[in-house]
Design a protein around this motif. Structure first.
Motif, PDB file in Angstrom:
ATOM      1  N   GLU A  73      -4.223  -2.994  -4.122  1.00  0.00           N
ATOM      2  CA  GLU A  73      -3.362  -2.250  -3.212  1.00  0.00           C
ATOM      3  C   GLU A  73      -3.554  -2.793  -1.797  1.00  0.00           C
ATOM      4  OE1 GLU A  73      -2.327   2.135  -3.754  1.00  0.00           O
ATOM      5  OE2 GLU A  73      -4.012   2.131  -2.358  1.00  0.00           O
ATOM      6  N   CYS A  74      -2.452  -2.999  -1.086  1.00  0.00           N
ATOM      7  CA  CYS A  74      -2.499  -3.575   0.259  1.00  0.00           C
ATOM      8  C   CYS A  74      -1.591  -2.786   1.212  1.00  0.00           C
ATOM      9  CB  CYS A  74      -2.019  -5.025   0.246  1.00  0.00           C
ATOM     10  SG  CYS A  74      -2.971  -6.112  -0.817  1.00  0.00           S
ATOM     11  N   ILE A  75      -1.867  -2.945   2.480  1.00  0.00           N
ATOM     12  CA  ILE A  75      -1.018  -2.363   3.517  1.00  0.00           C
ATOM     13  C   ILE A  75      -0.472  -3.504   4.357  1.00  0.00           C
ATOM     14  CG2 ILE A  75      -0.937  -0.887   5.560  1.00  0.00           C
ATOM     15  CD1 ILE A  75      -3.191   0.756   4.300  1.00  0.00           C
ATOM     16  N   GLN A  76       0.818  -3.503   4.541  1.00  0.00           N
ATOM     17  CA  GLN A  76       1.487  -4.548   5.310  1.00  0.00           C
ATOM     18  C   GLN A  76       2.345  -3.901   6.391  1.00  0.00           C
ATOM     19  OE1 GLN A  76       3.515  -7.540   2.975  1.00  0.00           O
ATOM     20  NE2 GLN A  76       5.287  -7.403   4.315  1.00  0.00           N
ATOM     21  N   PRO A  77       2.240  -4.365   7.613  1.00  0.00           N
ATOM     22  CA  PRO A  77       3.113  -3.805   8.648  1.00  0.00           C
ATOM     23  C   PRO A  77       4.566  -4.211   8.413  1.00  0.00           C
ATOM     24  CG  PRO A  77       1.737  -5.563   9.543  1.00  0.00           C
ATOM     25  CD  PRO A  77       1.330  -5.376   8.125  1.00  0.00           C
ATOM     26  N   SER A  78       5.455  -3.292   8.733  1.00  0.00           N
ATOM     27  CA  SER A  78       6.877  -3.542   8.564  1.00  0.00           C
ATOM     28  C   SER A  78       7.632  -2.851   9.704  1.00  0.00           C
ATOM     29  CB  SER A  78       7.331  -2.978   7.212  1.00  0.00           C
ATOM     30  OG  SER A  78       8.677  -3.281   6.968  1.00  0.00           O
ATOM     31  N   ILE A  79       8.833  -3.266   9.915  1.00  0.00           N
ATOM     32  CA  ILE A  79       9.669  -2.658  10.952  1.00  0.00           C
ATOM     33  C   ILE A  79      10.091  -1.259  10.492  1.00  0.00           C
ATOM     34  CG2 ILE A  79      11.834  -2.868  12.258  1.00  0.00           C
ATOM     35  CD1 ILE A  79       9.766  -5.011  12.929  1.00  0.00           C
TER      36      ILE A  79
END
Length: 146
Positions: A73-79
């Protein structure tokens, strides 16, 4: 032989290593950069970190591992939806995926179904992994990959 897809348990380590050795000893070995110590670390983390998932494709008796995946599981910044800021986007990243070549497609789809179900249960926005640049288009079309 019929198979079921389920999460790995501690008792699965030996059969998982056997499947891993088939992968690392076969023609697809170059696609996986990590060795057995990396798999072992993910296997240990699976028991204490809910964001690590190792689904298996096993025979109905649970003795023979026909395929496996390692998902993180990962967290990725997004608009943000309004375009004015950033939000964190939770997703699943497939670190490894292998199913032995003699597996019927309808059986291997069970592993895909479990992976997808886990990702949806964790409320991931998407489930992804890396593919080679020369990933054959016929496989992409067959399995719905981009």
């Amino acid at each position: 032989m019929r198979f079921i897809a389920r999460q790995a348990t501690l008792e699965d380590w030996g059969p998982l290593v056997s499947c891993w050795n088939d992968l690392k000893g076969g023609r697809h070995a170059w696609k996986i950069t990590g060795g057995l110590p990396v798999l072992r670390s993910y296997f240990h983390l699976m028991g204490v970190q809910p964001g690590i998932f190792i689904p298996l494709l096993v025979d109905e008796l649970g003795i023979h591992v026909q395929g496996f995946a390692v998902i993180e599981e990962c967290i990725q910044p997004s608009i943000s939806p309004n375009g004015l800021g950033m939000v964190n986007c939770l997703h699943g990243f497939i670190r490894a995926l292998y199913v032995r070549s003699n597996t019927p497609p309808e059986e291997s789809q069970k592993l895909d179904g479990l992976m997808t179900g886990w990702s949806k249960m964790r409320k991931h926005e998407f489930l992804c992994g890396n593919c080679r640049k020369d990933f054959p288009e016929r496989f992409a079309a067959k399995y719905g990959y981009e």
